[in-house]
Enzyme design. Structure first.
Site, PDB file in Angstrom:
ATOM      1  N   TYR A  27       2.842   9.991  -0.269  1.00 18.86           N
ATOM      2  CA  TYR A  27       3.931   9.419   0.536  1.00 18.86           C
ATOM      3  C   TYR A  27       5.290   9.737  -0.089  1.00 18.86           C
ATOM      4  CZ  TYR A  27       0.287   6.299   2.545  1.00 18.86           C
ATOM      5  OH  TYR A  27      -0.833   5.772   3.122  1.00 18.86           O
ATOM      6  N   HIS A  87      -7.750   9.679  -1.385  1.00 12.92           N
ATOM      7  CA  HIS A  87      -6.996   9.595  -0.124  1.00 12.92           C
ATOM      8  C   HIS A  87      -7.775  10.109   1.076  1.00 12.92           C
ATOM      9  CE1 HIS A  87      -2.574   9.170   1.265  1.00 12.92           C
ATOM     10  NE2 HIS A  87      -3.393   8.958   2.266  1.00 12.92           N
ATOM     11  N   LYS A  94      -2.942   6.033  -4.149  1.00  7.75           N
ATOM     12  CA  LYS A  94      -4.061   6.926  -3.779  1.00  7.75           C
ATOM     13  C   LYS A  94      -3.963   8.281  -4.464  1.00  7.75           C
ATOM     14  CE  LYS A  94      -3.822   4.697   0.699  1.00  7.75           C
ATOM     15  NZ  LYS A  94      -2.378   4.503   0.946  1.00  7.75           N
ATOM     16  N   ASP A 134       0.838  -1.205   0.000  1.00  6.63           N
ATOM     17  CA  ASP A 134       0.000   0.000   0.000  1.00  6.63           C
ATOM     18  C   ASP A 134       0.869   1.251   0.000  1.00  6.63           C
ATOM     19  OD1 ASP A 134      -2.978   1.017   0.907  1.00  6.63           O
ATOM     20  OD2 ASP A 134      -1.386   2.248   1.773  1.00  6.63           O
TER      21      ASP A 134
END
Ligand code: A2P
Length: 272
Positions: free
Chosen positions: A53, A111, A78, A48
């Site tokens: 990120y 998200h 996401k 994931d």
């Protein structure tokens, strides 16, 4: 049986490994590459990540270098929470796909229902428009399933008013003492699999005395109890670790918490 070989079934019919490897807060570069590679080496098949990120490039590189057949892997990324304009959705998806270096993702999530700087703000109309674009991506086949993250009951209900595709997943912050019961109940009722991010409360559960007492009783770690708890409540945990021993431990979940102990853990109110 090894939990890493067990699957839930999404409302698309696709299998999804019951434990995923979370990569939030693992920096791009060696750390994200090495921890993802270690997770894959130790049998994780579900990874994931997210555009925000910043580590999709290293995560994707580790996935591609693993030599594991693409159809044996489940990869999620996401759409940034800040993107609430329909015309920006495809471009963000393309950015993720380029960074990952993959032909498709198994799951693409919105998200959050609001930009992070405006937590709780009402973007329900915009989310409906963004969802239409998510559906269009789904229809291209480059995202095998679509879903949402951080959606609560009011966000889900608003989405259902215009959605043609019911989300496959709602990924929420979930751990012992923080179980968002209304959101979980509505998601399950609609056939939406709930994923638990921060299942260890980003580490805050680890020195909790009540959970430690249960862990000692079972001869397991607090982390293992916390992850079993998520699974036994019918959710899919996404533990994160950069350490091989802990990556292994988090997938060593072949035991059962008794119904009484689950009731007790479900009743705990923790100030985290
Ligand atoms: P580390 O990466 O050094 O292992 P969450 O999954 O809720 O986000 O929690 C992640 C945090 O918990 C990280 O700080 C991680 O540190 C730590 N952690 C992950 N697994 C374990 C474990 N089995 N035992 C102790 N700490 C763990």
């Amino acid at each position: 049986m090894n939990i890493l070989n067990e699957t839930f079934t999404l409302n698309t019919g696709a299998p999804i490994p019951k434990v995923g490897f979370g990569t939030w807060q693992i920096p791009n570069g060696d750390e994200a590459y090495n921890s993802t590679a270690l997770a894959l080496k130790n049998g994780y098949r579900h990874i994931d990540t997210a555009l925000v990120y910043g580590n999709e490039a290293s995560v994707g590189q580790a996935i591609r270098d693993s030599g594991i057949a693409r159809d044996e892997l489940f990869v999620t990324t996401k759409l940034p929470a800040e993107i609430k304009s329909a015309d920006e959705v495809f471009a963000a998806f393309e950015t993720s796909m380029e960074r990952l270096g993959l032909e498709y993702v198994d799951l693409y999530l919105i998200h959050a229902p609001w930009p992070w700087a405006e937590r709780g703000a009402d973007y329900r109309k915009e989310n409906g428009e963004v969802w239409t674009q998510m559906e269009a991506i789904y229809n291209t086949g480059r995202a095998k399933a679509i879903g949402v993250s951080n959606f609560v009951v009011s966000d889900l209900e608003a989405l259902f008013e215009t959605a043609e595709v019911i989300p496959a997943v709602n990924q929420i912050r979930y751990f012992i003492g923080n179980t968002q019961e209304d959101t979980v109940a509505l998601s399950k009722e609609k056939g939406i699999l709930v994923q638990a991010y921060s299942p260890l409360a980003t580490g805050a559960l680890l020195d909790n005395p009540q959970i430690t007492a249960i862990a000692e009783k079972y001869g397991k770690s607090v982390s293992q109890i916390s992850l079993r708890f998520v699974l036994q409540n019918g959710l899919l945990p996404l533990p994160k670790s950069t350490n091989e021993g802990r990556i292994k431990q988090n997938a060593d979940l072949d035991f059962e918490i008794s119904a009484d102990d689950m009731d007790y853990l479900n009743s705990l109110e923790l100030s985290i």
